[in-house]
Structure formats: structure tokens, C-alpha cells
Design a protein around this motif. Structure first.
Motif, PDB file in Angstrom:
ATOM      1  N   GLN A  53       0.857  -1.181   0.000  1.00 36.16           N
ATOM      2  CA  GLN A  53       0.000   0.000   0.000  1.00 36.16           C
ATOM      3  C   GLN A  53       0.895   1.234   0.000  1.00 36.16           C
ATOM      4  O   GLN A  53       2.050   1.195   0.437  1.00 36.16           O
ATOM      5  N   SER A  54       0.337   2.348  -0.457  1.00 36.48           N
ATOM      6  CA  SER A  54       1.086   3.599  -0.426  1.00 36.48           C
ATOM      7  C   SER A  54       0.115   4.762  -0.523  1.00 36.48           C
ATOM      8  O   SER A  54      -1.039   4.602  -0.926  1.00 36.48           O
ATOM      9  N   LEU A  55       0.609   5.934  -0.164  1.00 37.09           N
ATOM     10  CA  LEU A  55      -0.093   7.188  -0.421  1.00 37.09           C
ATOM     11  C   LEU A  55       0.807   7.984  -1.361  1.00 37.09           C
ATOM     12  O   LEU A  55       1.810   8.560  -0.929  1.00 37.09           O
ATOM     13  N   GLY A  56       0.494   7.953  -2.639  1.00 34.38           N
ATOM     14  CA  GLY A  56       1.404   8.519  -3.616  1.00 34.38           C
ATOM     15  C   GLY A  56       2.715   7.749  -3.613  1.00 34.38           C
ATOM     16  O   GLY A  56       2.737   6.528  -3.770  1.00 34.38           O
ATOM     17  N   ASN A  57       3.825   8.451  -3.388  1.00 34.58           N
ATOM     18  CA  ASN A  57       5.142   7.815  -3.318  1.00 34.58           C
ATOM     19  C   ASN A  57       5.569   7.500  -1.890  1.00 34.58           C
ATOM     20  O   ASN A  57       6.734   7.176  -1.657  1.00 34.58           O
ATOM     21  N   GLN A  58       4.637   7.609  -0.972  1.00 32.20           N
ATOM     22  CA  GLN A  58       4.928   7.334   0.434  1.00 32.20           C
ATOM     23  C   GLN A  58       4.454   5.918   0.767  1.00 32.20           C
ATOM     24  O   GLN A  58       3.259   5.667   0.922  1.00 32.20           O
ATOM     25  N   TYR A  59       5.404   4.985   0.860  1.00 34.60           N
ATOM     26  CA  TYR A  59       5.080   3.581   1.067  1.00 34.60           C
ATOM     27  C   TYR A  59       4.614   3.347   2.505  1.00 34.60           C
ATOM     28  O   TYR A  59       5.145   3.926   3.453  1.00 34.60           O
ATOM     29  N   VAL A  60       3.638   2.452   2.636  1.00 35.53           N
ATOM     30  CA  VAL A  60       3.143   2.039   3.954  1.00 35.53           C
ATOM     31  C   VAL A  60       3.643   0.629   4.224  1.00 35.53           C
ATOM     32  O   VAL A  60       3.288  -0.303   3.488  1.00 35.53           O
ATOM     33  N   PRO A  61       4.469   0.424   5.242  1.00 38.80           N
ATOM     34  CA  PRO A  61       4.985  -0.927   5.513  1.00 38.80           C
ATOM     35  C   PRO A  61       3.866  -1.879   5.929  1.00 38.80           C
ATOM     36  O   PRO A  61       2.899  -1.486   6.599  1.00 38.80           O
ATOM     37  N   GLY A  62       3.995  -3.147   5.524  1.00 35.68           N
ATOM     38  CA  GLY A  62       3.065  -4.175   5.966  1.00 35.68           C
ATOM     39  C   GLY A  62       3.298  -4.524   7.431  1.00 35.68           C
ATOM     40  O   GLY A  62       4.405  -4.351   7.971  1.00 35.68           O
ATOM     41  N   MET A  63       2.270  -5.043   8.073  1.00 31.18           N
ATOM     42  CA  MET A  63       2.353  -5.351   9.492  1.00 31.18           C
ATOM     43  C   MET A  63       3.293  -6.534   9.742  1.00 31.18           C
ATOM     44  O   MET A  63       3.200  -7.550   9.065  1.00 31.18           O
ATOM     45  N   PRO A  64       4.208  -6.421  10.714  1.00 32.82           N
ATOM     46  CA  PRO A  64       5.093  -7.545  11.025  1.00 32.82           C
ATOM     47  C   PRO A  64       4.358  -8.644  11.773  1.00 32.82           C
ATOM     48  O   PRO A  64       3.123  -8.587  11.944  1.00 32.82           O
ATOM     49  N   ARG A  65       5.093  -9.650  12.217  1.00 37.02           N
ATOM     50  CA  ARG A  65       4.478 -10.758  12.940  1.00 37.02           C
ATOM     51  C   ARG A  65       3.674 -10.230  14.131  1.00 37.02           C
ATOM     52  O   ARG A  65       4.116  -9.352  14.860  1.00 37.02           O
ATOM     53  N   ASN A  66       2.482 -10.794  14.316  1.00 42.99           N
ATOM     54  CA  ASN A  66       1.613 -10.358  15.405  1.00 42.99           C
ATOM     55  C   ASN A  66       0.753 -11.523  15.861  1.00 42.99           C
ATOM     56  O   ASN A  66       0.617 -12.522  15.149  1.00 42.99           O
ATOM     57  N   PHE A  67       0.173 -11.393  17.034  1.00 40.39           N
ATOM     58  CA  PHE A  67      -0.619 -12.496  17.598  1.00 40.39           C
ATOM     59  C   PHE A  67      -1.994 -12.005  18.024  1.00 40.39           C
ATOM     60  O   PHE A  67      -2.234 -10.801  18.223  1.00 40.39           O
ATOM     61  N   LEU A  68      -2.902 -12.958  18.176  1.00 38.34           N
ATOM     62  CA  LEU A  68      -4.241 -12.682  18.692  1.00 38.34           C
ATOM     63  C   LEU A  68      -4.677 -13.871  19.533  1.00 38.34           C
ATOM     64  O   LEU A  68      -4.760 -15.005  19.038  1.00 38.34           O
ATOM     65  N   LEU A  69      -4.922 -13.634  20.820  1.00 41.16           N
ATOM     66  CA  LEU A  69      -5.480 -14.638  21.722  1.00 41.16           C
ATOM     67  C   LEU A  69      -6.978 -14.441  21.808  1.00 41.16           C
ATOM     68  O   LEU A  69      -7.459 -13.303  21.883  1.00 41.16           O
ATOM     69  N   SER A  70      -7.750 -15.521  21.804  1.00 41.52           N
ATOM     70  CA  SER A  70      -9.202 -15.386  21.851  1.00 41.52           C
ATOM     71  C   SER A  70      -9.823 -16.471  22.717  1.00 41.52           C
ATOM     72  O   SER A  70      -9.254 -17.551  22.899  1.00 41.52           O
ATOM     73  N   ALA A  71     -10.986 -16.164  23.242  1.00 45.07           N
ATOM     74  CA  ALA A  71     -11.810 -17.127  23.961  1.00 45.07           C
ATOM     75  C   ALA A  71     -13.237 -16.974  23.457  1.00 45.07           C
ATOM     76  O   ALA A  71     -13.784 -15.859  23.452  1.00 45.07           O
ATOM     77  N   THR A  72     -13.822 -18.074  23.001  1.00 43.60           N
ATOM     78  CA  THR A  72     -15.151 -18.043  22.391  1.00 43.60           C
ATOM     79  C   THR A  72     -16.067 -19.031  23.089  1.00 43.60           C
ATOM     80  O   THR A  72     -15.702 -20.194  23.302  1.00 43.60           O
ATOM     81  N   TYR A  73     -17.241 -18.554  23.458  1.00 39.71           N
ATOM     82  CA  TYR A  73     -18.277 -19.429  24.005  1.00 39.71           C
ATOM     83  C   TYR A  73     -19.400 -19.517  22.993  1.00 39.71           C
ATOM     84  O   TYR A  73     -19.871 -18.505  22.465  1.00 39.71           O
TER      85      TYR A  73
END
Length: 783
Positions: free
Chosen positions: A761-781
Motif C-alpha cells: 500500500q502507499s499514499l502517492g510515493n509514500q510507502y506504507v509498511p506491511g504489518m510484522p508478525r503479530n498475535f491474537l489470543l481469543s476465547a469463544t463461548y
């Protein structure tokens, strides 16, 4: 400490959720295609009728290529936004700008239409991008590939995505989920449904998300949804749906711009950076936005559907909807480097034969942007469908009338500095550092003008799926559209706010179009599990361009002309698709789809040159726009879903899309062969995914689940000259889950497992870095 406390609270909440009493009833609606058998998920598309196709026949009777992404795949992976979901739809790409504005391309064509529950999101009719709702209330995402104007009107070029929300059901359900992830990503979702009163059932959901963002690009999202419906009598049923959201995004302008020219050292004239290079040593987590930046999206929608069945030959349906959407935005947008004609900086570049010195250590905000769009849409679809026989031949028909009205006001505050006081504050004159970004200064804004827009579309359509025999089916479909667009620009607002006095009729420019589109195709079923199809379809897309004295216009023959003020400048873009494909469905074990396509678009309108560009006729004194081109897209896509054993689902898909500019009319400014063969911007040639879900059904690991996803996106060109690219990249995600005995499932998702660096992704010539490694913990009933 904040992170440890949140995780502890999440785990405690999961274990403390009580086991609710459930009134078990036998559920015998076997029309559904997803069965839950002791936590073993089986997904099948066999003979499923896709809502996006409208006709009440199995989809393997239709010469149309489709794909369906069920919500279970999204939930297992913690996906709640449309951009992440699109990774599992071959040939589809979503471009995000400003942090939340999303633009979809399908089979090589951008500005694709997105629908919700079969209702067009008309924001795409005027704007090419807009924020989209979260997916917490979604049952499935349907993709109809190829031109679909015959079904849904103008601009349905490369295909349509239909987001289907959950329907009311008499089956009692409760689903509660809490989650916590990287950068204080906190989510809460609650869904519930069942019998309401008498014949009416309901389903409701609530979703809240609050995240700091890995680049301090925080967002807060709140949404709600309620559906009520049921069979009132043997012949009458209703479906009423309400939804809304209130979302905040802190916007995203990316990193300092990549170089637009070769950069040299002023000390010795040696090359320092190539054109297209990024500054070395940038911190990808650094945020360059102003503290004044914001974007709010507030929306509400309601729809009601009534159906009366006279008999098998006549079913009358009316679907009426209203939506309100409010986008309120301010972004500092363009980051610019300091420049000078004097040798006061360490580096320089060449500009028109002279040296321009540039400071690569400092930045300023050169183009802050303030706007707001308020859109109100009324959509009504009146349809009559059923089946009848002529001799031994069965006809499945659909006849309909569609009315769409869009009332859109676009407020702007673009005048600042010497041009006006729409934007004021120290942020306009302050300078910031590249390698240690900090606040450049706050800004305050107001509006000065509004563009008042009114849009009507009337569509009349007729389809007939003819069953010539058990093996042969033929589709004949046609549609006639009447389109009207009126716009008054430069209307003064009242006191800098979002209100104005309605302009009189003479202030409006107007475009009126009409078009006939069709689809013709046939299907051959040599066995009940295999279908082979071919079809030809057409589309049209109005060009909403009005005359401006600051623009030079070129017609389709390459000749300069002056349009009539206040009327249509260019004729609609038109085109066609030829497609051949096959489907194979073996019970709930194996499903395979394959299709080859060719799409041609002519009357293509494009910017030939911008003011200041060098052309064959010299330096352009104005923007030059012409309807001078033709492009096409050709390729194929294939998908395969396999359930080899109980509890295991494997799915893969691959899409190849070759979208190129094929020809451009000779004109005074650019050679006709200058762009021939160039790839269309933001369209990857190759997209691929493979995913697997497995839940252990017995033994000491019973109810333990694992899911794995791998996706690939080919490089994409960022501009029409193919001089700048986003490199290709692979992405791998992993999920683990375990169901406790109290109907609580604990989950862990790790996204970008191998911590891949990428830009898409970018805004014109300004690049937007992609998200690095990340986690999500969840609990579902759930029960």
C-alpha cells in the motif's frame, strides 16, 4: 504491565463463562451447506444457490463463475476486515489508502462493485474508494467473476463481491468472543439468535475493537446488526435487517517518499540513490502523521424484503433499502523534502537541465486535505420469478425492475496558505525530522465548498435459464439501464460547516446515459457431478466527467475537442467477456472450479499528461485527458476444496490475470505505441492461496484444532508507466485452538508467522509498511 493484565483478564473471562442451559430441538433444515458434527466442520458447495446469482436454481446450472468464502474460515483466522478476507479470493486485490479507504479490483479491473445482502454499495458509483464495514456479522462472501451489468447495472466490470450477513433462524444460538492481540488489540463480539415471537425469528450481533496499531495508527470500531424474519403464512415471508457502525481511524500517510529522480552527492557528484529508492535506515514503526489527523465513518442501513408465492410459476419479491453514510476526514497527506536552487543542502537532482538541491533530513506537510462525504441511498428491487414449461422444456425466469437514488454531498476545505484559511495552524509552516519524527504542529480546519450530487438509475432486466434436458441448460439474460447524474460544484457552505443552501437547477451539470447489456451461455452436465459451461457477457460504465476550462480533451479518434459546458464529455466505457469453465462436485468430499476468461474494455478514458509534463507538443500547459485507449484482461483461475477425512478441510486457489493496455489512438501529445503492452496498475499477475483446517475428533487430543494459511501476491506496478512496483511476497499465518468442556474454545493466531517485510500500500510515493508478525489470543463461548 498493561499487556500482562489484559491477557490475564482474557483467560479469566474465558474460564468463567458459565454453561448456559439450552433447549435442544431437532434441527432439520438440510438446505444449509455447513454442518457441525461434534466440532467437525464440513464445508460443501454442492448444488448451493449463490445469493448473488438471483435465479432459484443450483449454481452448476448457470454458465457463470463464482466463489464462496464461508465465515468459518474467517472466524478461525480472526479476520474481521475485507482486505484480509480477499487474500482467499484468487484474482481479487484490495488497495487501501489513507488508512481505511479501500478499492477492489477483480480480474484486472478496478472500481469493482461491492454489495451487502445483494444491495449495491452506491458509494463506488462516484468515489473509487471508501471504508468498508467489519465482518463480524457475515455468513459468507460471494464472488461473481466477470462483467455483471446484466444483473446489477453499471460499473460491474471485472466482477462483484457480495457480502452476505447472517439470516434469522429459529435455532437458538449464542456466540460470545473476547480477544486480545499485539499492540493492545482488544476485541469483543457477541452474536445471538433464535425464535422471537410467533413465526418470527431473529439474529443480532455486536462488535467492538480498540487497537493502538503497530505504527500508532490507532483505530476504534463499533458495529451492530439485527435481522428479523420468518414465514408469516404458507405463501408470505419477510426479512428485515438493520446495521450500523461508528468507526475511527487515525489515518496513515506512510513513510517519507521514495526518490522520484536519481539523487547525487553535492560534494563530488556521485550517485547517492536511484529513482524509486527509499531513504536508508528508516524506522518502519515511525509515524509521520500530524496529531490533528482523523477519519470517522458513521453509517446506518435498513432493508426490508417481502415475498409472496402465488405458485411455482409466480413469486413476487420486493426489497427496499435505505443507507446513510458519513465520512469525515482530515489528513496531512503529502510529506515533502525541503528543496532549493542554491547549493545549501548535501544532495541534488536534475530538473529541466538544472540542479535542484534537496534536504533529505527534514520534511514538511505540503498538502493537507480536508473533506467529508455524506451519502444517502434508496434502493428498491421488484422481482417476479418462477418456472414454467413449454412442452418438455423447463424455464426458470426472473423479471425485475431496479430503482436506485443516491444523494451525495462532498464537502471540501482545500484552500490554505495564500489561497484561503480552510486549514490553519503551525503545522502548515513547521518542519520535522526524517529520522526522529515528532510533531510538526497542530492544524485546525473548516469547509468552504460543497459538491452537490444526485444520481438515478432505472434498470429493467429479464433472465431465463432454460433446461433443455437433464444435460443441457441455456441462459438468456438482458438488461436495459437508464442512468442520470447531476452535479453542482463550488457551492458555498454556511459558516464553515456541513450545510448549504440548495442550488437552483441551472447550477447543475448533467449526464444522461442508457445502455443494453446481456449474457448468453450454455451448460453441459455429462454427469450429475460435472458441469462444463461457456458464456459471453457485456457491461458498461458511465464516465462522470464534466467540462473544465483547465483541461484539454481528446476524443476516441485522438483529436482535440471542446465539450459543451454542463453536459457529458465522454461516452461510457463498454466491453465484453468470453468465459469457458468447468465445475466438479463430489458430495461433500471434493469441489473443483476452473475457468478461462478474456475481457475487453474500450472507450477507456485516461490522463494522457499532467500540467508540466513533457509531451510531443511540448510542455503541457494543462491536464490532458482523453478517451483514447483500449485494454483487455485475460487469464484463468482455479480453486479446489477437499475434505479427505473427518475434521480435515483443505482448500487452494490460483488466479492468473494479464491486464494490459492494448492500444491508444494517435494524438498530438503521446505516441500511440508509448503505452501499448504496459501492465495495468495495481493488478498482480499471479495470486495464490492454500489453507487447511483440522480438528482432532477422538483420542486425548480431541477438540484440538489447527489452521494454516499461505498466500502469495505477485508484484504490482504502482503507475501507468510501469516504472515503480510493489515487490511480490508470501504470507503465512498459523492458528491453534482447543475446546474446553464448558463450550469455551481458546484460540491463538499468529499472523505473518515468518515476520516477512513487505509493502503493498502507499499514499502517492509514500510507502506504507506491511504489518510484522503479530498475535491474537481469543476465547469463544458458543452453543
Amino acid at each position: 504491565m498493561k499487556k500482562r493484565t489484559a491477557i490475564a483478564a482474557l483467560l479469566c473471562a474465558a474460564c468463567a463463562i458459565p454453561t448456559l442451559a439450552q433447549n435442544k430441538k431437532e434441527y432439520t433444515n438440510f438446505n444449509d451447506t455447513i454442518f457441525d458434527i461434534g466440532e467437525v466442520l464440513i464445508i460443501t458447495n454442492q448444488n448451493k444457490q449463490a445469493e448473488v446469482l438471483k435465479l432459484d436454481v443450483p449454481k452448476n446450472y448457470l454458465p457463470i463463475s463464482t466463489a464462496t468464502l464461508p465465515s468459518e474460515i474467517l472466524v478461525e483466522r480472526g479476520i474481521q476486515n475485507i482486505q484480509d478476507a480477499a487474500r482467499f479470493l484468487p484474482g481479487v486485490r484490495i488497495q487501501t489508502t489513507y488508512g481505511a479507504f479501500q478499492q477492489m479490483s477483480i480480474r484486472g479491473f478496478d472500481h469493482s462493485v461491492i454489495m451487502v445482502d445483494g444491495i449495491r454499495d452506491e458509494r463506488s458509483s462516484i468515489n473509487n474508494s471508501y471504508p468498508f464495514m467489519d465482518l463480524s456479522s457475515v455468513e459468507s462472501i460471494e464472488l461473481l467473476k466477470g462483467p455483471a451489468s446484466v444483473l446489477y447495472g453499471q460499473s460491474a466490470v471485472g466482477g462483484i463481491v457480495n457480502v452476505v450477513r447472517k439470516s434469522p433462524s429459529e435455532k437458538q444460538t449464542v456466540n460470545a468472543r473476547v480477544a486480545y492481540g499485539s499492540w493492545y488489540n482488544m476485541q469483543t463480539t457477541l452474536g445471538f439468535g433464535g425464535k422471537l415471537i410467533g413465526p418470527l425469528n431473529y439474529y443480532g450481533s455486536f462488535n467492538y475493537q480498540n487497537q493502538d496499531g503497530w505504527r500508532d495508527n490507532a483505530q476504534k470500531r463499533l458495529s451492530g446488526y439485527l435481522a428479523i424474519g420468518g414465514q408469516l403464512t404458507e405463501k408470505d415471508d419477510i426479512d428485515i435487517r438493520l446495521g450500523g457502525n461508528h468507526d475511527f481511524y487515525s489515518t496513515e500517510i506512510g513513510l517519507p517518499a521514495v526518490m522520484t529522480s536519481d539523487i547525487y552527492n553535492a560534494s563530488d557528484g556521485s550517485l547517492y540513490l536511484h529513482s524509486g529508492d527509499m531513504l536508508p535506515g528508516l524506522d518502519k514503526e515511525a509515524r509521520y502523521n500530524s496529531e490533528s489527523d482523523f477519519m470517522y465513518n458513521r453509517s446506518f442501513n435498513i432493508s426490508g424484503q417481502y415475498r409472496h408465492t402465488f405458485n411455482d410459476a409466480f413469486r413476487l419479491t420486493d426489497k427496499l433499502s435505505y443507507s446513510y453514510d458519513d465520512i469525515d476526514y482530515f489528513g496531512t497527506e503529502t510529506l515533502s523534502y525541503l528543496t532549493s536552487d542554491e547549493a545549501i543542502y548535501k544532495h541534488y537532482y536534475e530538473s529541466k537541465g538544472a540542479r535542484k538541491y534537496i534536504c533529505l533530513d527534514s520534511l514538511y506537510y505540503s498538502y493537507p486535505l480536508r473533506f467529508s462525504h455524506i451519502a444517502k441511498t434508496i434502493n428498491n428491487q421488484l422481482e417476479l420469478n418462477g418456472n414454467f414449461y413449454t412442452g418438455e422444456v423447463k424455464h426458470n425466469y426472473l423479471a425485475g425492475y431496479s430503482l436506485i437514488y443516491l444523494h451525495r454531498d462532498s464537502y471540501s476545505g482545500y484552500n490554505f496558505g495564500s489561497k484561503g484559511d480552510d486549514v490553519v495552524g503551525p503545522g502548515l509552516t513547521g518542519h520535522g525530522t526524517v529520522y526522529n519524527p515528532h510533531s510538526i504542529g497542530w492544524m485546525d480546519t473548516k469547509f468552504s465548498k460543497v459538491s452537490v450530487q444526485r444520481y438515478w438509475m432505472h434498470g429493467f432486466y429479464l433472465q431465463d435459464l432454460i433446461e433443455l434436458s437433464e444435460q443441457w441448460k441455456v441462459l438468456l439474460a438482458g438488461r436495459y439501464d437508464l442512468y442520470s447524474y447531476r452535479r453542482a460544484t463550488g457551492v458555498d457552505v454556511i459558516n464553515g460547516g456541513r450545510s448549504y443552501n440548495e442550488p437552483d437547477g441551472s447550477a447543475f451539470s448533467k449526464i444522461v446515459n442508457k445502455a443494453f447489456t446481456f449474457r448468453v451461455g450454455g451448460v453441459y452436465l455429462p454427469t450429475k457431478d460435472l458441469s462444463i459451461f461457456a458464456s459471453v457477457g457485456t457491461y458498461f460504465k458511465p464516465i462522470m466527467t464534466f467540462y473544465s476550462p483547465d483541461v484539454i480533451y481528446v476524443d476516441k479518434d485522438g483529436k482535440v475537442f471542446t465539450p459543451k459546458d454542463g453536459s457529458e464529455v465522454f461516452k461510457p466505457e463498454k466491453g465484453y467477456q468470453i468465459e469457458v469453465g468447468a465445475r466438479y462436485e463430489l458430495s461433500n468430499k471434493l469441489q473443483a472450479d476452473f475457468s478461462v476468461f478474456y475481457i475487453n474494455k474500450y472507450n477507456m478514458t485516461r490522463t494522457i499528461a499532467n500540467k508540466g509534463d513533457e509531451t510531443n507538443a511540448g510542455t503541457a500547459t494543462s491536464t490532458i485527458t482523453g478517451q483514447v485507449g483500449r485494454m483487455d484482461s485475460k487469464g484463468f483461475d482455479i480453486s479446489l476444496t477437499w475434505n479427505p477425512i473427518r475434521g480435515l478441510m483443505l482448500s487452494t486457489g490460483y488466479g492468473y490475470t494479464d491486464a494490459q493496455v492494448r492500444e491508444m489512438a494517435d494524438n498530438p501529445y503521446v505516441n500511440s505505441d508509448a503505452t501499448k503492452g504496459l501492465q495495468y496498475a495495481y493488478i498482480p499477475k499471479n495470486t495464490f492461496y492454500v489453507l487447511g483446517d483440522y480438528t482432532v475428533s477422538k483420542g486425548w487430543l480431541k477438540d484440538f484444532g489447527v489452521n494454516l494459511s499461505v498466500t502469495y501476491e505477485d508484484k504490482v506496478y504502482r503507475n501507468s508507466t510501469n516504472s515503480s512496483v510493489f515487490p511480490s511476497y508470501w504470507m503465512t499465518d498459523l492458528g491453534l485452538s482447543y475446546k474446553l468442556k464448558n463450550n469455551v474454545r481458546l484460540g491463538l493466531n499468529i499472523n505473518n508467522l515468518f515476520d516477512k517485510d513487505y509493502f503493498n500500500q502507499s499514499l502517492g510515493n509514500q510507502y506504507v509498511p506491511g504489518m510484522p508478525r503479530n498475535f491474537l489470543l481469543s476465547a469463544t463461548y458458543s452453543f
